[in-house]
Each structure stands twice: as structure tokens, then as C-alpha cells.
Design an enzyme around this catalytic site. Structure first.
Site, PDB file in Angstrom:
ATOM      1  N   TYR A  96      18.465   1.435  11.354  1.00  0.00           N
ATOM      2  CA  TYR A  96      17.874   1.161  10.030  1.00  0.00           C
ATOM      3  C   TYR A  96      18.907   0.441   9.155  1.00  0.00           C
ATOM      4  CZ  TYR A  96      15.747   2.062   5.441  1.00  0.00           C
ATOM      5  OH  TYR A  96      15.213   1.920   4.177  1.00  0.00           O
TER       6      TYR A  96
ATOM      7  N   LYS B 244      18.714  -3.384   7.482  1.00  0.00           N
ATOM      8  CA  LYS B 244      18.786  -3.664   6.045  1.00  0.00           C
ATOM      9  C   LYS B 244      19.985  -4.559   5.718  1.00  0.00           C
ATOM     10  CE  LYS B 244      15.048  -1.526   4.760  1.00  0.00           C
ATOM     11  NZ  LYS B 244      13.921  -2.291   4.191  1.00  0.00           N
TER      12      LYS B 244
ATOM     13  N   SER C 129       0.831  -1.216   0.000  1.00  0.00           N
ATOM     14  CA  SER C 129       0.000   0.000   0.000  1.00  0.00           C
ATOM     15  C   SER C 129       0.860   1.259   0.000  1.00  0.00           C
ATOM     16  CB  SER C 129      -0.914   0.016   1.232  1.00  0.00           C
ATOM     17  OG  SER C 129      -1.688  -1.153   1.280  1.00  0.00           O
TER      18      SER C 129
HETATM   19  N1  LIG Z   1      11.960   5.680   0.219  1.00  0.00           N
HETATM   20  C1  LIG Z   1      13.265   5.472   0.216  1.00  0.00           C
HETATM   21  O1  LIG Z   1      14.069   6.397   0.025  1.00  0.00           O
HETATM   22  C2  LIG Z   1      13.816   4.088   0.434  1.00  0.00           C
HETATM   23  C3  LIG Z   1      15.202   3.889   0.244  1.00  0.00           C
HETATM   24  C4  LIG Z   1      15.728   2.627   0.439  1.00  0.00           C
HETATM   25  C5  LIG Z   1      14.915   1.574   0.828  1.00  0.00           C
HETATM   26  N2  LIG Z   1      13.578   1.796   1.033  1.00  0.00           N
HETATM   27  C6  LIG Z   1      12.771   0.653   1.472  1.00  0.00           C
HETATM   28  O2  LIG Z   1      11.713   0.449   0.555  1.00  0.00           O
HETATM   29  C7  LIG Z   1      10.591  -0.123   1.244  1.00  0.00           C
HETATM   30  C8  LIG Z   1       9.344   0.685   0.934  1.00  0.00           C
HETATM   31  O3  LIG Z   1       9.543   2.013   1.373  1.00  0.00           O
HETATM   32  P1  LIG Z   1       8.605   3.238   0.930  1.00  0.00           P
HETATM   33  O4  LIG Z   1       9.494   4.378   0.692  1.00  0.00           O
HETATM   34  O5  LIG Z   1       7.653   2.810  -0.086  1.00  0.00           O
HETATM   35  O6  LIG Z   1       7.871   3.501   2.338  1.00  0.00           O
HETATM   36  P2  LIG Z   1       6.346   3.842   2.684  1.00  0.00           P
HETATM   37  O7  LIG Z   1       6.377   4.337   4.089  1.00  0.00           O
HETATM   38  O8  LIG Z   1       5.757   4.709   1.618  1.00  0.00           O
HETATM   39  O9  LIG Z   1       5.640   2.399   2.618  1.00  0.00           O
HETATM   40  C9  LIG Z   1       5.921   1.389   3.578  1.00  0.00           C
HETATM   41  C10 LIG Z   1       4.713   0.470   3.673  1.00  0.00           C
HETATM   42  O10 LIG Z   1       4.984  -0.524   4.676  1.00  0.00           O
HETATM   43  C11 LIG Z   1       3.835  -0.655   5.474  1.00  0.00           C
HETATM   44  N3  LIG Z   1       4.181  -1.083   6.838  1.00  0.00           N
HETATM   45  C12 LIG Z   1       5.061  -0.504   7.676  1.00  0.00           C
HETATM   46  N4  LIG Z   1       5.061  -1.116   8.860  1.00  0.00           N
HETATM   47  C13 LIG Z   1       4.147  -2.125   8.776  1.00  0.00           C
HETATM   48  C14 LIG Z   1       3.680  -3.105   9.690  1.00  0.00           C
HETATM   49  N5  LIG Z   1       4.123  -3.184  10.957  1.00  0.00           N
HETATM   50  N6  LIG Z   1       2.761  -3.980   9.261  1.00  0.00           N
HETATM   51  C15 LIG Z   1       2.268  -3.915   8.009  1.00  0.00           C
HETATM   52  N7  LIG Z   1       2.665  -2.996   7.098  1.00  0.00           N
HETATM   53  C16 LIG Z   1       3.590  -2.107   7.488  1.00  0.00           C
HETATM   54  C17 LIG Z   1       3.210   0.737   5.514  1.00  0.00           C
HETATM   55  O11 LIG Z   1       1.835   0.725   5.885  1.00  0.00           O
HETATM   56  C18 LIG Z   1       3.439   1.222   4.092  1.00  0.00           C
HETATM   57  O12 LIG Z   1       2.360   0.903   3.234  1.00  0.00           O
HETATM   58  C19 LIG Z   1      10.972  -0.139   2.728  1.00  0.00           C
HETATM   59  O13 LIG Z   1      11.426  -1.426   3.108  1.00  0.00           O
HETATM   60  C20 LIG Z   1      12.104   0.862   2.806  1.00  0.00           C
HETATM   61  O14 LIG Z   1      12.971   0.614   3.901  1.00  0.00           O
HETATM   62  C21 LIG Z   1      13.011   3.013   0.836  1.00  0.00           C
END
Ligand SMILES: NC(=O)c1ccc[n+]([C@@H]2O[C@H](COP(=O)([O-])OP(=O)(O)OC[C@H]3O[C@@H](n4cnc5c(N)ncnc54)[C@H](O)[C@@H]3O)[C@@H](O)[C@H]2O)c1
Length: 234
Positions: A140, A144, A11
């Protein structure tokens, strides 16, 4: 047959783009998240990934609804800024439990079905922080790095059963994650670290994730692929 796919965090920003990429390819997709997705292109299984029992329940229901599973994408995650001296035990546990432990639990929950079928792909969304974790995000980065280690373990243990396990390491992607502390100066500074001169968009990560779970990516396993616009190159 079209692929049957589970996406945790489907989501959110990157996860939603991953869902749409698979749906565009005709896949049947189940989203596991604590909040509902915006669209209705995937089925939705509410779950709190902090809770291993609830996580196993949701994965089982999703597999039953899909009639099996070909692809697991672990994308759910949380981020928190904190310097080493300020990371509390509760912070550490929450970040490690959602980012790393839930990845293990979902891998354990899908593996018996994939092992029985002798095929499957798992893609874990890690981060550039796994390889280049900076100050202010030690817990964090540790979570990872653990995701990358679990990815390699899965690749080594399950490769002989026809299962690939890879990680994707995004750089800085414009989503809700980190938005509360993001400034124009941050965006400019991070963009300058990329030879391409921009931050990532969710579709950048979705394309590579889809590739890793496709026949074209079938000879990759145990890899941690940077999708960082060249911000890091190792
Ligand atoms: N955005 C960035 O710059 C970035 C960089 C490197 C890695 N990431 C990784 O990419 C992935 C997605 O990140 P994003 O930027 O889309 O973040 P986001 O916050 O937009 O989405 C994260 C999703 O995880 C869900 N979530 C979090 N905790 C939860 C729980 N306890 N139970 C169920 N659902 C849960 C949230 O509801 C959300 O829909 C993550 O693992 C993040 O660490 C993101």
C-alpha cells in the site's frame, strides 16, 4: 462557469465527501466507481478501475456528459494489511493496479482535453503512507509513493500548459477502509499520534482537495499535502 469534476471512488467515504464539497460549490460532478453513490447529487459511471480499457471508456463518457472537464480527483483506492513476507504477487498487483496504475490511466485520459483547454486541476489522493509507510502495509505504501511520483511528473510535464497536479496525503480517516480490522485500541493509539488528538474525517480531506482545485490554490503544483492532524510533518 461552474466546474466540471470527475471523482473516482466518489461513492466511498472520502470520495463522497469530496463530491459533496464540489456540489455545494455548484459544480457538475461525475462519479466513477464500481458501486453506486448513496445520493443523486452527481452522475454515476460504473467502472472497474482494475481494467484500463474500461477506465478509459468511463472517463470518456463522463467527459462527454459533462461537456468537458476542469478537475480530476483520483480518490478510489484499496488497502490491505500484510507483512512483507506475506505479500503475494497477486496482492501487490491488485493494490498497485488500483491505487497507482488507475491513477496514471485516468490522468492520461483527461490530459488531452485539459491540454487543449490549457487549464485544469488534478488532485490525487495518496496517503501519509507514501512518506511514512509503516510495517504491515508495504505494498500500500509503495502504491501511494507511486501516486506522489506520478503527481510530480504530471506537474512538471503539464504545468506549462496551465494544469496543476497535486496530491493529498490523508492520515487516518474513519471510513470503511480498514474498518474490518480496526479496534478501539487502534483508534486511541492513532489519535494520540496527532497533536490535535483525533482521527480525520472525510470532510477534512474534502476541504483541502477543493482548495487545491480552486483559484486560491492556483499557484500550488507538484505538492503532496499532509492532511494528518500533524501525525507527520514533512
Ligand atoms: N481512510 C483512511 O484512513 C485513508 C488514509 C489515507 C489515504 N486514504 C485514501 O483515500 C482514498 C479513499 O479512501 P476511503 O477511506 O474513502 O475508502 P473507501 O473504501 O471508503 O472508498 C474507496 C472507494 O473506491 C472504490 N473502488 C475501490 N476499488 C475500485 C475499483 N477497482 N474500481 C472502481 N472503484 C473502486 C470503492 O468502491 C469505494 O467507493 C483511497 O485512495 C485511500 O487509499 C484513506
Amino acid at each position: 462557469m461552474s466546474q466540471r469534476v470527475i471523482v473516482t471512488g466518489g461513492s466511498g467515504g472520502i470520495g463522497a465527501a469530496i463530491v459533496e464539497r464540489f456540489v455545494a460549490d455548484g459544480a457538475a460532478v461525475a462519479v466513477l466507481d464500481r458501486r453506486a453513490p448513496a445520493g443523486e447529487s452527481a452522475s454515476f459511471f460504473p467502472v472497474d478501475l482494475l481494467d484500463p480499457l474500461d477506465t478509459r471508456r468511463a472517463v470518456g463518457e463522463a467527459i462527454a456528459a459533462l461537456g468537458g472537464i476542469d478537475v480530476l480527483v483520483n480518490c478510489a483506492g484499496i488497502f490491505q494489511h500484510a507483512s512483507l513476507l506475506d505479500i503475494t504477487v497477486d496482492d501487490w498487483d491488485r493494490v498497485l493496479d488500483i491505487n497507482a496504475r488507475a491513477t496514471l490511466v485516468t490522468m492520461q485520459a483527461v490530459a488531452p482535453v485539459m491540454l487543449e483547454a490549457r487549464q485544469g486541476s488534478i488532485v490525487n489522493i495518496a496517503s501519509m503512507a507514501a512518506k511514512h509507510g509503516g510495517g504491515g502495509e508495504g505494498h500500500y505504501a509503495a502504491s501511494k509513493a507511486a501516486v506522489v511520483a506520478l503527481t510530480r511528473a504530471g506537474a512538471q510535464e503539464w504545468g506549462c500548459h496551465g494544469i496543476t497536479v497535486n496530491a493529498v496525503c490523508p492520515g487516518y480517516v474513519l471510513t470503511d477502509m480498514g474498518a474490518d480490522t480496526r479496534s478501539e485500541a487502534d483508534i486511541a493509539a492513532w489519535s494520540a499520534k496527532s497533536p490535535l488528538g483525533r482521527l480525520g474525517i472525510p470532510e477534512d480531506v474534502a476541504g483541502v482537495t477543493h482548495f487545491l482545485a480552486s483559484p486560491a490554490g492556483g499557484y500550488l503544483t507538484g505538492q503532496a499535502i499532509n492532511v494528518t492532524g500533524g501525525m507527520i510533518m514533512h
